[in-house]
Design an enzyme around this catalytic site. Sequence first.
Site, PDB file in Angstrom:
ATOM      1  N   ASP A  19      50.165  31.752  41.124  1.00  0.00           N
ATOM      2  CA  ASP A  19      50.853  33.042  41.066  1.00  0.00           C
ATOM      3  C   ASP A  19      49.956  34.243  40.739  1.00  0.00           C
ATOM      4  OD1 ASP A  19      52.879  31.207  41.413  1.00  0.00           O
ATOM      5  OD2 ASP A  19      53.767  31.505  39.440  1.00  0.00           O
ATOM      6  N   LYS A  81      57.436  29.195  45.826  1.00  0.00           N
ATOM      7  CA  LYS A  81      58.251  28.418  44.890  1.00  0.00           C
ATOM      8  C   LYS A  81      59.251  29.317  44.174  1.00  0.00           C
ATOM      9  CE  LYS A  81      54.878  28.643  41.090  1.00  0.00           C
ATOM     10  NZ  LYS A  81      55.652  29.280  40.029  1.00  0.00           N
ATOM     11  N   CYS A 113      54.412  29.930  34.143  1.00  0.00           N
ATOM     12  CA  CYS A 113      54.164  29.095  35.320  1.00  0.00           C
ATOM     13  C   CYS A 113      52.936  28.204  35.180  1.00  0.00           C
ATOM     14  CB  CYS A 113      54.071  29.966  36.568  1.00  0.00           C
ATOM     15  SG  CYS A 113      55.636  30.814  36.933  1.00  0.00           S
TER      16      CYS A 113
END
Length: 185
Positions: A19, A81, A113
Amino acid sequence: MKHSTLLVDAQRSALLMVDLQAGLLPVIEGAESVVAAARKLLGAAGELDIPCVFSEQYPDGLGHTEPKVIEAARHPRVVGKMHFSCVADGCLEGTAIDSANQVVVCGTEAHVCVLQTVLDLIVAGKQVFVVADAVGSRVEANRQLALTRMQQAGAQIVSVEMVIFEWLHVAGTDRFRQVHKAFLR
């Protein structure tokens, strides 16, 4: 001499960038340093043919991976995701992460995450190396707590240089000179 199983092994590892997205990086403390560290690691991984997977959390809302990051990758594989954990989401199935024994992890946010993915990778039996200088959070205290928790759960906390030198394993080769000149100065 056999390569120690405690070291990151270029033949057994894959790189997971969690991310590092354009919409999230502006609020990450020290984002410029995280991006610079990730770019070094990606460059070395590309030279050493180490596969790399990028996850993107809710890309419709947070945007895609920061262009400065993804352009440093030789053959990036990008997966989207919705779960915070890449493992829980299932987005790593069929990727290089799925088949690697060792996973080198970078990204944001360290306490969300990255943490949830790392804990799930450990439970899945992976040897996990979290690159401290290539992970970030909005608040430094959360980053530090996440690193401590991941280490307590069995992840190895490492630096970009540790990973690159362990991938190289030996000095004096053309590959060493090329990687050292490009990414370790």
